[in-house]
Design a protein around this motif. Structure first.
Motif, PDB file in Angstrom:
ATOM      1  N   ALA A   1      -9.566 -10.772  -7.609  1.00  0.00           N
ATOM      2  CA  ALA A   1      -7.812 -10.741  -6.577  1.00  0.00           C
ATOM      3  C   ALA A   1      -8.330  -9.339  -6.470  1.00  0.00           C
ATOM      4  O   ALA A   1      -7.744  -8.963  -5.245  1.00  0.00           O
ATOM      5  N   VAL A   2      -8.587  -8.615  -7.973  1.00  0.00           N
ATOM      6  CA  VAL A   2      -8.133  -6.494  -7.129  1.00  0.00           C
ATOM      7  C   VAL A   2      -9.632  -6.607  -5.605  1.00  0.00           C
ATOM      8  O   VAL A   2      -8.401  -5.698  -5.325  1.00  0.00           O
ATOM      9  N   ASP A   3     -10.671  -6.782  -6.005  1.00  0.00           N
ATOM     10  CA  ASP A   3     -11.680  -6.811  -5.015  1.00  0.00           C
ATOM     11  C   ASP A   3     -11.173  -6.836  -3.579  1.00  0.00           C
ATOM     12  O   ASP A   3     -11.609  -6.705  -2.847  1.00  0.00           O
ATOM     13  N   ARG A   4     -10.780  -8.085  -3.449  1.00  0.00           N
ATOM     14  CA  ARG A   4      -9.907  -8.444  -2.730  1.00  0.00           C
ATOM     15  C   ARG A   4      -8.685  -8.320  -2.266  1.00  0.00           C
ATOM     16  O   ARG A   4      -8.514  -7.684  -0.711  1.00  0.00           O
ATOM     17  N   SER A   5      -7.663  -7.550  -2.762  1.00  0.00           N
ATOM     18  CA  SER A   5      -6.313  -7.789  -2.701  1.00  0.00           C
ATOM     19  C   SER A   5      -6.852  -5.600  -2.685  1.00  0.00           C
ATOM     20  O   SER A   5      -6.304  -4.551  -1.631  1.00  0.00           O
ATOM     21  N   THR A   6      -8.391  -5.088  -2.618  1.00  0.00           N
ATOM     22  CA  THR A   6      -8.332  -3.782  -2.191  1.00  0.00           C
ATOM     23  C   THR A   6      -8.251  -3.407  -0.655  1.00  0.00           C
ATOM     24  O   THR A   6      -7.913  -2.022  -0.416  1.00  0.00           O
ATOM     25  N   TRP A   7      -8.449  -4.432  -0.164  1.00  0.00           N
ATOM     26  CA  TRP A   7      -8.763  -4.133   1.924  1.00  0.00           C
ATOM     27  C   TRP A   7      -7.609  -4.110   2.121  1.00  0.00           C
ATOM     28  O   TRP A   7      -7.561  -2.803   2.752  1.00  0.00           O
ATOM     29  N   GLY A   8      -6.377  -4.419   2.013  1.00  0.00           N
ATOM     30  CA  GLY A   8      -5.039  -4.254   2.212  1.00  0.00           C
ATOM     31  C   GLY A   8      -4.762  -2.363   2.519  1.00  0.00           C
ATOM     32  O   GLY A   8      -4.905  -2.000   3.140  1.00  0.00           O
ATOM     33  N   PRO A   9      -4.743  -2.373   1.384  1.00  0.00           N
ATOM     34  CA  PRO A   9      -4.286  -0.792   1.245  1.00  0.00           C
ATOM     35  C   PRO A   9      -4.899   0.602   1.820  1.00  0.00           C
ATOM     36  O   PRO A   9      -4.962   0.988   2.000  1.00  0.00           O
ATOM     37  N   ALA A  10      -6.272  -0.040   1.783  1.00  0.00           N
ATOM     38  CA  ALA A  10      -7.297   0.599   2.133  1.00  0.00           C
ATOM     39  C   ALA A  10      -7.644   0.938   3.535  1.00  0.00           C
ATOM     40  O   ALA A  10      -8.367   1.019   4.251  1.00  0.00           O
ATOM     41  N   SER A  11      -7.153  -0.547   4.113  1.00  0.00           N
ATOM     42  CA  SER A  11      -7.440  -0.781   5.492  1.00  0.00           C
ATOM     43  C   SER A  11      -7.646   0.302   6.535  1.00  0.00           C
ATOM     44  O   SER A  11      -8.264   0.979   7.297  1.00  0.00           O
ATOM     45  N   VAL A  12      -6.131   1.071   6.405  1.00  0.00           N
ATOM     46  CA  VAL A  12      -6.097   1.622   7.814  1.00  0.00           C
ATOM     47  C   VAL A  12      -7.402   3.057   6.981  1.00  0.00           C
ATOM     48  O   VAL A  12      -7.515   3.629   8.777  1.00  0.00           O
ATOM     49  N   SER A  13      -7.433   3.748   6.105  1.00  0.00           N
ATOM     50  CA  SER A  13      -8.156   4.522   5.854  1.00  0.00           C
ATOM     51  C   SER A  13      -9.491   4.557   6.388  1.00  0.00           C
ATOM     52  O   SER A  13     -10.431   4.751   7.295  1.00  0.00           O
ATOM     53  N   VAL A  14      -9.791   3.168   6.209  1.00  0.00           N
ATOM     54  CA  VAL A  14     -11.477   2.764   6.258  1.00  0.00           C
ATOM     55  C   VAL A  14     -11.058   2.558   7.912  1.00  0.00           C
ATOM     56  O   VAL A  14     -12.789   3.264   8.831  1.00  0.00           O
ATOM     57  N   ALA A  15     -10.821   2.533   8.929  1.00  0.00           N
ATOM     58  CA  ALA A  15     -10.851   2.548  10.099  1.00  0.00           C
ATOM     59  C   ALA A  15     -10.671   3.730  11.019  1.00  0.00           C
ATOM     60  O   ALA A  15     -11.609   4.055  11.265  1.00  0.00           O
ATOM     61  N   ASP A  16     -10.225   4.537  10.068  1.00  0.00           N
ATOM     62  CA  ASP A  16     -10.223   6.156  10.569  1.00  0.00           C
ATOM     63  C   ASP A  16     -11.976   6.430   9.806  1.00  0.00           C
ATOM     64  O   ASP A  16     -12.528   7.360  10.908  1.00  0.00           O
ATOM     65  N   HIS A  17     -12.280   6.127   9.745  1.00  0.00           N
ATOM     66  CA  HIS A  17     -13.196   6.136   8.387  1.00  0.00           C
ATOM     67  C   HIS A  17     -14.157   6.196   9.597  1.00  0.00           C
ATOM     68  O   HIS A  17     -15.719   6.397  10.021  1.00  0.00           O
ATOM     69  N   LEU A  18     -14.977   4.615   9.551  1.00  0.00           N
ATOM     70  CA  LEU A  18     -15.355   3.741  10.705  1.00  0.00           C
ATOM     71  C   LEU A  18     -15.549   4.393  11.601  1.00  0.00           C
ATOM     72  O   LEU A  18     -15.542   3.942  12.680  1.00  0.00           O
ATOM     73  N   GLY A  19     -14.234   4.759  12.224  1.00  0.00           N
ATOM     74  CA  GLY A  19     -13.631   4.092  13.954  1.00  0.00           C
ATOM     75  C   GLY A  19     -13.466   3.467  15.023  1.00  0.00           C
ATOM     76  O   GLY A  19     -13.745   2.935  15.424  1.00  0.00           O
ATOM     77  N   VAL A  20     -12.897   2.715  13.732  1.00  0.00           N
ATOM     78  CA  VAL A  20     -12.222   1.159  14.259  1.00  0.00           C
ATOM     79  C   VAL A  20     -11.063   1.217  14.491  1.00  0.00           C
ATOM     80  O   VAL A  20      -9.890   1.416  13.175  1.00  0.00           O
ATOM     81  N   SER A  21     -10.723   0.442  15.547  1.00  0.00           N
ATOM     82  CA  SER A  21      -9.345  -0.022  16.038  1.00  0.00           C
ATOM     83  C   SER A  21      -8.838  -0.645  15.180  1.00  0.00           C
ATOM     84  O   SER A  21      -9.458  -1.703  14.490  1.00  0.00           O
ATOM     85  N   LEU A  22      -6.881  -0.771  15.360  1.00  0.00           N
ATOM     86  CA  LEU A  22      -6.055  -1.144  14.497  1.00  0.00           C
ATOM     87  C   LEU A  22      -6.882  -2.554  14.400  1.00  0.00           C
ATOM     88  O   LEU A  22      -6.551  -3.736  13.800  1.00  0.00           O
ATOM     89  N   GLY A  23      -6.312  -3.330  15.816  1.00  0.00           N
ATOM     90  CA  GLY A  23      -6.370  -4.302  16.039  1.00  0.00           C
ATOM     91  C   GLY A  23      -8.036  -5.169  15.858  1.00  0.00           C
ATOM     92  O   GLY A  23      -8.136  -6.429  15.405  1.00  0.00           O
ATOM     93  N   ALA A  24      -9.440  -4.471  15.035  1.00  0.00           N
ATOM     94  CA  ALA A  24     -10.093  -4.884  14.868  1.00  0.00           C
ATOM     95  C   ALA A  24     -10.484  -4.970  13.444  1.00  0.00           C
ATOM     96  O   ALA A  24     -11.662  -5.353  13.123  1.00  0.00           O
ATOM     97  N   LEU A  25      -9.780  -4.659  13.184  1.00  0.00           N
ATOM     98  CA  LEU A  25      -9.648  -4.706  10.993  1.00  0.00           C
ATOM     99  C   LEU A  25      -9.061  -6.146  10.782  1.00  0.00           C
ATOM    100  O   LEU A  25     -10.287  -6.057   9.815  1.00  0.00           O
ATOM    101  N   GLY A  26      -8.845  -6.715  11.467  1.00  0.00           N
ATOM    102  CA  GLY A  26      -9.455  -7.884  11.454  1.00  0.00           C
ATOM    103  C   GLY A  26     -10.840  -9.091  10.418  1.00  0.00           C
ATOM    104  O   GLY A  26     -11.023  -9.386  10.147  1.00  0.00           O
ATOM    105  N   VAL A  27     -11.680  -8.622  11.900  1.00  0.00           N
ATOM    106  CA  VAL A  27     -12.844  -8.848  11.562  1.00  0.00           C
ATOM    107  C   VAL A  27     -13.591  -8.283   9.889  1.00  0.00           C
ATOM    108  O   VAL A  27     -14.371  -9.410   9.728  1.00  0.00           O
TER     109      VAL A  27
END
Length: 414
Positions: free
Chosen positions: A30-56
């Motif tokens: 559950a921790v492994d799965r939930s890590t994505w939520g708070p990390a998602s915006v930082s991952v998007a900035d690092h990988l150059g992914v738009s907010l709308g595409a983060l759901g993928v």
């Protein structure tokens, strides 16, 4: 080797060790799965992914998770919960470490799918182990404790990940929790065992035909799909929506979700105990919880500031998870102890299709409307439909202190 055929009718002291280990393993996934939520915006900035595409990315995880639930339940009934719980968690932790090294969106999505493929086995293995060691009359409480893992995972991730990101970057959180998962996996491999009163038979692939024709398990699967649409849609998107839709800082958004998770942790065992002692069918209590969950999502979507989020978060946390121990306790009740692992894996695989679909759908809704409210209204539809479906389940009353017979469980009706 021996295979557990029916659940224990005794209260052996080692059952608490089994429950703690199953809970720890499920907490780490559950921790492994939930890590994505708070990390998602930082991952998007690092990988150059738009907010709308983060759901993928989240959908990639849940596609793997669906596959592992479908296969993991069958393998648990075949190989036993110790092998499945320990080995799958160890491999999930390995893919967490790999995701922490990802430098492209495609590779990151593939590693997320890898995490999901191995993370989904701990659920069915845990249900199987609890069914083996706890008599039917105690399973509501045991399942309530077990299911606190998903809420605790949300709390841990949202309390720790934003601060790890501030200190060392988003990669540190995936490396840290990946290693922790591998340590817990080793503990499970060493200490998980079968109950002493097993029936000695040759291990064989379980016959699933009686599950596929069980009308009430199908309704349970569809109802859980709708329920998890709301729960994991919130977990996946709430941080990003509060940050981008309401201009809340990442740490404060994480704090809101921590409050949400703490309330859920408190609610689950309480609801499990109530289902054991109240003269009320579990499906009825679950239906009430799902209706309240839908209303709470609408209420959260109507808030426009941090104070409102803080007030509604605990209410939402209670109802977003309170139904889960009730649905899980229904699985061995409808399917029987011998096929509890397969039934848990099959139903949860169906449930997780809702988790796989909702991140992309919600991303599209928010991208088109730019509306915080309509995103949460989209989530609220799921548990409302789930309440209708669960209310149609024909529940078999558990026989306290004994295992369900196969004929009773297969009938799945009053």
């Amino acid at each position: 080797m021996s295979q557990f055929v029916e659940s224990t009718t005794e209260r052996h002291g080692y059952r608490w060790v089994i429950l703690i280990l199953a809970w720890l393993a499920f907490t780490m996934t559950a921790v492994d799965r939930s890590t994505w939520g708070p990390a998602s915006v930082s991952v998007a900035d690092h990988l150059g992914v738009s907010l709308g595409a983060l759901g993928v990315f989240a959908t990639g995880y849940y596609i793997g998770y669906v596959i592992s639930n479908a296969a993991g339940g069958l393998l648990t009934d075949w190989l036993g919960p110790r092998v499945m719980m320990g080995s799958s968690l160890f491999l999930a932790g390995g893919f967490m470490l790999l995701f922490g090294q990802a430098e492209s969106a495609a590779v990151g999505i593939a590693f997320q799918a890898g995490i999901g493929i191995f993370a989904g086995c701990d659920y069915s293995a845990g249900v199987k182990a609890i069914t083996q060691w706890f008599p039917a009359s105690d399973r509501g409480f045991a399942m309530g404790v077990f299911m606190t893992a998903t809420s605790l995972g949300v709390v841990i991730a949202n309390a720790v990940v934003p601060r790890l990101i501030e200190a060392s970057g988003w990669q540190a959180s995936y490396r840290f929790f990946g290693m922790a998962s591998m340590v817990v996996a080793v503990l499970c491999l060493v200490f998980i065992r079968e109950a002493t009163n097993t029936t000695s038979t040759r291990r064989q692939v379980p016959d699933l035909r009686q599950l596929s024709s069980n009308r009430d398990l199908w309704l349970l699967g569809l109802g859980g799909f709708c329920a998890l649409w709301g729960t994991y849609g919130f977990i996946t998107w709430s941080n990003a929506l509060m940050i981008k839709g309401s201009d809340i800082s990442p740490v404060k958004a994480g704090g809101v979700v921590v409050i949400f998770g703490i309330a859920a942790i408190a609610a689950k065992p309480v609801v499990g105990v109530l289902s054991d002692i109240l003269d009320m069918q579990r499906k009825t209590l679950a239906t009430i919880m799902l209706i309240a969950f839908s209303a709470s999502l609408i209420l959260f979507g109507l808030q426009d500031g941090l104070t409102g989020f803080y007030w509604v978060a605990p209410l939402l946390g209670v109802f977003a998870y309170a139904y889960s121990p009730l649905l899980v306790a229904l699985i061995p009740q409808l399917a029987g102890a011998r096929l509890a692992g397969s039934a848990a894996g099959a139903t949860n695989a169906f449930w997780q299709l809702g988790s796989a679909a909702v991140p992309v759908v919600l991303g599209m809704v928010f991208a088109q409307t730019q509306s915080f409210f309509w995103a949460f209204a989209t989530l609220a539809v799921g548990p409302l439909l789930g309440a209708v479906l669960i209310s149609r389940v024909r529940e078999t009353a558990p026989n306290p202190g004994t295992a369900l017979t196969e004929s009773t469980a297969t009938a799945g009706r009053n």
